[in-house]
Design a protein around this motif. Sequence first.
Motif, PDB file in Angstrom:
ATOM      1  N   ARG A  56     -17.634  -1.491 -24.677  1.00 49.79           N
ATOM      2  CA  ARG A  56     -16.834  -2.455 -24.115  1.00 49.79           C
ATOM      3  C   ARG A  56     -17.356  -3.545 -24.979  1.00 49.79           C
ATOM      4  O   ARG A  56     -18.067  -4.428 -25.404  1.00 49.79           O
ATOM      5  N   THR A  57     -16.266  -4.353 -24.593  1.00 48.40           N
ATOM      6  CA  THR A  57     -17.036  -6.379 -25.175  1.00 48.40           C
ATOM      7  C   THR A  57     -16.929  -7.538 -23.599  1.00 48.40           C
ATOM      8  O   THR A  57     -16.749  -6.610 -22.756  1.00 48.40           O
ATOM      9  N   LYS A  58     -17.085  -8.364 -24.262  1.00 48.05           N
ATOM     10  CA  LYS A  58     -17.555  -9.492 -22.917  1.00 48.05           C
ATOM     11  C   LYS A  58     -16.639  -9.597 -22.079  1.00 48.05           C
ATOM     12  O   LYS A  58     -16.989  -9.184 -20.865  1.00 48.05           O
ATOM     13  N   GLU A  59     -15.817  -9.104 -22.732  1.00 45.81           N
ATOM     14  CA  GLU A  59     -14.054  -9.874 -21.993  1.00 45.81           C
ATOM     15  C   GLU A  59     -14.153  -8.290 -20.249  1.00 45.81           C
ATOM     16  O   GLU A  59     -13.939  -8.935 -19.508  1.00 45.81           O
ATOM     17  N   ASP A  60     -14.376  -7.784 -20.814  1.00 45.03           N
ATOM     18  CA  ASP A  60     -14.790  -6.456 -19.685  1.00 45.03           C
ATOM     19  C   ASP A  60     -16.422  -6.116 -18.921  1.00 45.03           C
ATOM     20  O   ASP A  60     -16.833  -5.483 -18.729  1.00 45.03           O
ATOM     21  N   ALA A  61     -16.789  -7.639 -19.623  1.00 43.20           N
ATOM     22  CA  ALA A  61     -18.376  -6.960 -19.072  1.00 43.20           C
ATOM     23  C   ALA A  61     -18.373  -6.749 -17.922  1.00 43.20           C
ATOM     24  O   ALA A  61     -17.624  -7.601 -16.638  1.00 43.20           O
ATOM     25  N   HIS A  62     -19.474  -6.407 -16.863  1.00 47.42           N
ATOM     26  CA  HIS A  62     -19.425  -6.391 -14.996  1.00 47.42           C
ATOM     27  C   HIS A  62     -20.027  -7.601 -14.576  1.00 47.42           C
ATOM     28  O   HIS A  62     -20.507  -8.689 -15.506  1.00 47.42           O
ATOM     29  N   ASP A  63     -19.135  -7.754 -13.536  1.00 47.00           N
ATOM     30  CA  ASP A  63     -19.539  -9.307 -12.995  1.00 47.00           C
ATOM     31  C   ASP A  63     -20.210  -8.488 -11.672  1.00 47.00           C
ATOM     32  O   ASP A  63     -19.731  -7.653 -10.346  1.00 47.00           O
ATOM     33  N   TYR A  64     -21.591  -8.164 -11.840  1.00 46.08           N
ATOM     34  CA  TYR A  64     -22.733  -7.085 -10.470  1.00 46.08           C
ATOM     35  C   TYR A  64     -22.231  -8.418  -9.260  1.00 46.08           C
ATOM     36  O   TYR A  64     -23.183  -7.500  -7.984  1.00 46.08           O
ATOM     37  N   ARG A  65     -22.221  -9.638  -9.165  1.00 46.24           N
ATOM     38  CA  ARG A  65     -21.762 -10.227  -7.751  1.00 46.24           C
ATOM     39  C   ARG A  65     -23.122 -10.344  -7.109  1.00 46.24           C
ATOM     40  O   ARG A  65     -22.929  -9.200  -6.130  1.00 46.24           O
ATOM     41  N   TYR A  66     -24.567 -10.711  -7.366  1.00 42.11           N
ATOM     42  CA  TYR A  66     -25.530  -9.759  -6.788  1.00 42.11           C
ATOM     43  C   TYR A  66     -26.396 -11.262  -5.589  1.00 42.11           C
ATOM     44  O   TYR A  66     -25.549 -11.837  -5.535  1.00 42.11           O
ATOM     45  N   PHE A  67     -26.355 -10.687  -4.997  1.00 47.95           N
ATOM     46  CA  PHE A  67     -26.599 -11.357  -3.470  1.00 47.95           C
ATOM     47  C   PHE A  67     -28.266 -11.067  -2.765  1.00 47.95           C
ATOM     48  O   PHE A  67     -28.336  -9.380  -2.858  1.00 47.95           O
ATOM     49  N   PRO A  68     -28.648 -11.494  -2.246  1.00 50.11           N
ATOM     50  CA  PRO A  68     -30.464 -11.123  -1.260  1.00 50.11           C
ATOM     51  C   PRO A  68     -28.935  -9.538  -0.751  1.00 50.11           C
ATOM     52  O   PRO A  68     -28.630 -10.190   0.542  1.00 50.11           O
ATOM     53  N   ASP A  69     -30.137  -8.891  -0.301  1.00 51.52           N
ATOM     54  CA  ASP A  69     -30.417  -7.142   0.252  1.00 51.52           C
ATOM     55  C   ASP A  69     -30.644  -7.850   2.213  1.00 51.52           C
ATOM     56  O   ASP A  69     -31.524  -7.490   1.702  1.00 51.52           O
ATOM     57  N   PRO A  70     -29.372  -8.102   2.262  1.00 53.17           N
ATOM     58  CA  PRO A  70     -29.800  -8.065   3.602  1.00 53.17           C
ATOM     59  C   PRO A  70     -30.608  -7.700   4.904  1.00 53.17           C
ATOM     60  O   PRO A  70     -31.026  -7.507   5.698  1.00 53.17           O
ATOM     61  N   ASP A  71     -30.798  -6.017   4.353  1.00 48.16           N
ATOM     62  CA  ASP A  71     -31.274  -4.745   4.744  1.00 48.16           C
ATOM     63  C   ASP A  71     -33.122  -5.450   4.540  1.00 48.16           C
ATOM     64  O   ASP A  71     -33.949  -4.542   5.167  1.00 48.16           O
TER      65      ASP A  71
END
Lengths: 95, 481
Positions: B259-274
């Motif tokens: 895959r190329t950058k155009e369809d790179a993943h958007d991982y939406r990191y956020f702190p794990d509340p657990d």
Amino acid sequence: MSAPHIDIHRIAGLARLELSPDEESRLGAELSNVLDYIKLLEEVDVRAVEPMAHAVPHSNVVRADAVRPSLSHADALSQAPSQSNGLFIVPRIVE
Amino acid sequence: MEYEAVIGLETHVQLKTQSKMWCGCANAFGAPPNTNVCPVCLGLPGVLPVANDEALRLTVLGGLLLNCRIPSFAKFDRKNYFYPDVSKNYQITQYDRPSTTEGHLDFEFEGAIRRVRITRAHLEEDVGKSFHFERTSGIDFNRAGVPLLEIVSEPDLASADMAYAYLNALKDVLVYGGVSDCDMEKGMVRCDVNVSVRPRGAADLGAKIEIKNMNSFSGVRRALAYEIPRQIAVLERGGMLVQSTRRWDDAAGITEEMRTKEDAHDYRYFPDPDLMAFEPTESWLDEVRGRVVELPLARKQRFMRDYQLPAADAQTFVDDVALGAYFEGVAGQTRNPKAIANWVINNLRAHLAESQTTLADLRFRPAHLIELVELIDSGRISSRIAQDVFAEFFATGESPAAIVQRKGLSQVSDAGALEALCDEAIAANPGPVADYRAGKSAALNFIKGQVMRLSKGKANPAMAGEILERKLGGNRSGTRA
């Protein structure tokens, strides 16, 4: 304050949700309202406040490195929509 | 135009724990599929992960071994994506507050010590293993939730061979420190490769190409040996490289675009509340610091310096830690550590292998080895006889001096006795004697060998050689060959 723009189509895609055009416009508006509400926080001066990762003031919650019994194989797979050779079977993954 | 490659590696190693990262399921390879699983590592709703304290320690230990800084605050984040081997639809990792950062690894490459900077070494969880069938895929979650240390290097590597040397050095450090077994056959090490090329000396980096999911160091080397010339060829043709992800096809020996950058993943990191943050205390850190060991390169350099060992011998003791420790125990008590090293590496190792025993089973004491070397150094026994003496005390534990005494193995350095043996050998071998006299100096070695044989290995070879030369040389007519 300008209303935050929400690309509802993209967000639905990331969440693997298929929305009808009606749903997209309704949910888009609702989520924009939520963000507007959160934006109120921008009025608070937080420059001197350390960002926090958790609302509960706890840290270092750990357990000892000890093995405990796992689920039985049958229990582990009991919810699998499909199984074979002890594996969870899913649609073929192609990337 | 000349091009240069710029390579950075993200290396994942499974930590050497008993249980998984967030639950008490066994961290074990080779169990039947989906038998080391529970609601936590299957990602069932309503569960609460709790961090494995040994995994946290091994992470920081790994960081310390890689000269990293240990921040006073670390936390866990969710990396969100959909893939069947991640049943929660997120992988727990450390995003912006990792457990260790800013280190480096020194290693030998092409005769020099090279340094690769380590951006960070952080803790995350492994995911399930997928098997692909004709129309379906199957998932085994035994591996899901196994603690992984991800070591991210700066783009300080410049060639396929250098990347290979770095990976081996990294593995040595982690195995040495007890952080990971790094057993590639068991999938304990995986690697993502970032590689770009640019005109030599250019300041800007070229388009970054990522090669995902490499599971062997030789694969990384081969993939880079393919990918670097491929990128250069594209540029030389006047083409453009775009940021993209590629897959290494080991059988075909090529990389292909995923895959190329155009369809790179958007991982939406956020702190794990657990999960709560981890803030190592000074006493906790001290305990981990207490587990820091001497690194392989430092050990090799010390063996070469302190015992005057050649690099290859020192490396043997680095590769075989137990053998090195044994050698050090003996070498500290002798004037001739080099000879001790030879006996340990050449004889002891072979005898252990042959008898399928280990150092723990040794019947003889270190003092015996020292005595053996002294018997040789003082000329009491020949090195040929010493081989037999070694075999004897390896088997029985009897002292070398006692064996020499009992079997009458003392080297024959008595000139009269040697003269007689030499006369006998000369008389019995007229052909080689004639050859020698005709100028074939190599024939002397044959005759000397006959003297050794007649003496059952006990003749002092140097003296025998001198006597033979004198006896034969007097009649020599020809010139030396």
